[in-house]
Design an enzyme around this catalytic site. Structure first.
Site, mmCIF file in Angstrom:
data_model
loop_
_atom_site.group_PDB
_atom_site.id
_atom_site.type_symbol
_atom_site.label_atom_id
_atom_site.label_comp_id
_atom_site.label_asym_id
_atom_site.label_seq_id
_atom_site.Cartn_x
_atom_site.Cartn_y
_atom_site.Cartn_z
ATOM 1 C CG ASP A 10 -1.947 -1.145 1.143
ATOM 2 O OD1 ASP A 10 -2.256 -1.597 0.018
ATOM 3 O OD2 ASP A 10 -2.429 -1.583 2.200
ATOM 4 C CG ASP A 59 -7.830 -5.990 -1.095
ATOM 5 O OD1 ASP A 59 -8.896 -6.647 -1.111
ATOM 6 O OD2 ASP A 59 -7.517 -5.215 -0.175
ATOM 7 C CE LYS A 61 -11.241 -4.219 0.803
ATOM 8 N NZ LYS A 61 -9.822 -3.941 0.496
ATOM 9 C CG LEU A 62 -13.869 -7.641 -8.510
ATOM 10 C CD1 LEU A 62 -13.982 -8.840 -9.443
ATOM 11 C CD2 LEU A 62 -13.564 -6.374 -9.289
ATOM 12 C CG HIS A 63 -20.108 -4.092 -4.314
ATOM 13 N ND1 HIS A 63 -20.433 -3.144 -3.386
ATOM 14 C CD2 HIS A 63 -21.237 -4.808 -4.516
ATOM 15 C CE1 HIS A 63 -21.703 -3.265 -3.031
ATOM 16 N NE2 HIS A 63 -22.208 -4.279 -3.713
ATOM 17 C CB ILE A 65 -24.776 -5.044 -12.136
ATOM 18 C CG1 ILE A 65 -23.899 -4.906 -13.392
ATOM 19 C CG2 ILE A 65 -25.412 -3.715 -11.773
ATOM 20 C CD1 ILE A 65 -24.689 -4.561 -14.633
ATOM 21 N NE ARG A 176 -1.924 -1.856 11.986
ATOM 22 C CZ ARG A 176 -2.422 -2.125 10.782
ATOM 23 N NH1 ARG A 176 -2.291 -3.355 10.297
ATOM 24 N NH2 ARG A 176 -3.026 -1.205 10.073
ATOM 25 C CD GLN A 185 -7.346 -2.220 9.787
ATOM 26 O OE1 GLN A 185 -8.166 -3.118 9.890
ATOM 27 N NE2 GLN A 185 -7.173 -1.552 8.659
#
Length: 231
Positions: A10, A59, A61-63, A65, A176, A185
């Site tokens: 990241d 990552d 995070k498919l979202h 239709i 962590r 978090q």
């Protein structure tokens, strides 16, 4: 090396991601690529890492239709990857499973409840479930849809194993090392505790990427995981 540690790349630039991955060569075999890098060419990074024998956690995070998710999953499977995240809604997961088809390498992981969410945030969003209850409802739906594993916090892993068995992957973010800043978090545990709670893999980002010595930080986590698995 078959490490259970997944380091999240990241970072703001592709060059930074590849430099960190190269620095961690020998200590880390898994790398997570997320939304910060996808617009910049993360799938190319994934291909280069896999060509070097590394494994990649995409990552996305498919979202969307269902038909779009099905097509996107098929495209990602063709490009290559090892883990792919899908938001845990029944129609979306079923579409992703259909899009994956018979790809033996790509494992689909259901994002149940983000580890940055707590009960108060879910209430504000309009959910009647607590975080814990929503996680278990979504695990049940994910297994029915044919998903390969779950993204859940370490705090739900033990009960997930007791309720649903061992025939699926558990990948835990929100991990962590002791003494590290929790940041944004909410539901967290140490790497060793996460493994003892039932995780197969742990995802760690900033405590490695921002460490003065990322290799030493990764090796310390690997040692903690190995100790937890040996007991």
């Amino acid at each position: 090396m078959d490490s259970r540690l997944i380091v999240a790349l990241d970072v703001p630039r592709i060059a930074d991601a590849e430099a960190l991955a190269a620095r961690l060569d020998g200590a880390v075999s898994w790398f997570k690529l997320g939304l910060q890098l996808f617009p910049l060419g993360a799938m190319d990074v994934s291909a280069r890492l896999r060509a070097k024998g590394k494994k990649t956690f995409l990552d996305w995070k498919l979202h969307d239709i269902p038909k779009t998710v099905e097509r996107a999953t098929r495209s990602i499977a063709e490009a290559g990857g090892d883990f792919l995240t899908i938001h845990a809604e029944p129609d979306i997961m079923r579409a992703a499973v259909q899009g994956k088809a018979d790809d033996p390498d790509l494992k689909l992981l259901a994002v149940t409840v983000l580890t940055s969410y707590d009960d108060a945030m879910l209430t504000e969003m309009g959910y009647a479930y607590t975080a814990r209850d929503l996680v278990f409802r979504r695990i049940e739906q994910a297994l029915e849809a044919g998903m390969d594993g779950m993204i859940i916090s370490p705090l739900e892993a033990t009960e997930a194993r007791k309720r649903f068995g061992d025939d699926f992957l558990i990948v835990t973010p929100g991990v962590r090392p002791a003494g590290s800043a929790v940041g944004d978090q909410k539901r967290v545990a140490t790497p060793g505790d996460a493994m003892r709670m039932g995780a197969d893999y742990v995802v760690v980002g900033r405590p490695v990427a921002e460490a003065a010595d990322p290799v030493a930080a990764a090796n310390a986590i690997n040692a903690e995981i190995a100790e937890a698995l040996s007991n």
